[in-house]
Write an enzyme that holds these catalytic residues in place. Structure first.
Site, PDB file in Angstrom:
ATOM      1  CB  THR A  47     -37.339  45.256  61.243  1.00  0.00           C
ATOM      2  OG1 THR A  47     -36.093  44.579  61.040  1.00  0.00           O
ATOM      3  CG2 THR A  47     -38.481  44.245  61.352  1.00  0.00           C
ATOM      4  CB  VAL A  49     -32.121  47.629  64.735  1.00  0.00           C
ATOM      5  CG1 VAL A  49     -30.696  47.286  65.138  1.00  0.00           C
ATOM      6  CG2 VAL A  49     -32.654  48.769  65.587  1.00  0.00           C
ATOM      7  CB  CYS A  50     -32.973  43.732  60.991  1.00  0.00           C
ATOM      8  SG  CYS A  50     -33.790  43.097  62.470  1.00  0.00           S
ATOM      9  N   PRO A  51     -31.610  45.920  59.133  1.00  0.00           N
ATOM     10  CG  PRO A  51     -32.815  47.571  57.989  1.00  0.00           C
ATOM     11  CD  PRO A  51     -32.920  46.567  59.107  1.00  0.00           C
ATOM     12  CG  LEU A  54     -29.079  41.855  58.168  1.00  0.00           C
ATOM     13  CD1 LEU A  54     -30.267  41.415  57.328  1.00  0.00           C
ATOM     14  CD2 LEU A  54     -28.400  40.673  58.806  1.00  0.00           C
TER      15      LEU A  54
END
EC number: 1.11.1.26
Length: 190
Positions: A47, A49-51, A54
């Site tokens: 996806t 925003v997720c990376p 993380l």
């Protein structure tokens, strides 16, 4: 209305598969027993925003490790999807912490952050003490990313308060900064 406060609650027992450092592993209550831990739930692999979140957590990870805090990211994707994401993306391949698979959604649901219709977790971050007790948490809507530096500050403050029960940490407190000792002499003076 039902009370949804999680502070002071012991986390549910869990045993989940994870992907870390090119291997499939298992993470459970035993993995975090006696240690501070952070669980950072995110909606989905592959996806947008997720990376960024993380990777941000990965950059700050050495500081978490230095203060004895274990770090885990968690989504409802399988451990195989975590591996595929790591294989496809340098950002994820280089993460220094385990990516937990909560494909049943039970772990996210135990924190009250599972979106049942989408079978994804909200952006929930939970700070757990060495006894498995929730000391701090925040939950964001899907489009709002988090800041790993602020998360680190929260863990450091929780550790300080745990060690120095007679003192509290004011806003923007950092290790080495002045703390407060609650008492009547402070009432109306701050």
């Amino acid at each position: 209305m039902e009370n949804f406060n999680l502070i002071g609650r012991k986390i549910a027992d869990f045993k989940l598969p994870a992907y870390h450092d090119g291997k499939f592993i298992e993470v459970s209550n035993e993995t975090i027993k006696g240690s501070w831990a952070v669980f950072m739930f995110y909606p989905a692999d592959f996806t947008f925003v997720c990376p960024t979140e993380l990777a941000d957590l990965g950059h700050v990870y050495p500081q978490f490790k230095e203060i004895g805090c274990k770090v885990f990211s968690v989504s409802t994707d399988s451990e195989f999807v975590h591996k595929a994401w790591a294989d496809a993306t340098d950002t994820i391949r280089n993460l220094p912490y385990p990516m937990i698979s909560d494909k049943t959604g039970k772990f996210a649901d135990s924190f009250g952050i599972l979106i049942h219709d989408a079978w994804q977790a909200l952006r929930g971050t939970f700070v757990i003490d060495p006894n498995g007790i929730i000391k701090a948490y925040e939950v964001h809507d899907l489009g709002i990313g988090r800041d790993a530096d602020e998360l680190l500050r929260k863990v450091e403050a929780a550790q300080f308060v745990e060690k120095h029960g007679d003192q509290v940490c004011p806003a923007k407190w950092r290790p080495g900064s002045k703390t407060l000792t609650p008492g009547i002499d402070l009432v109306g003076k701050l």
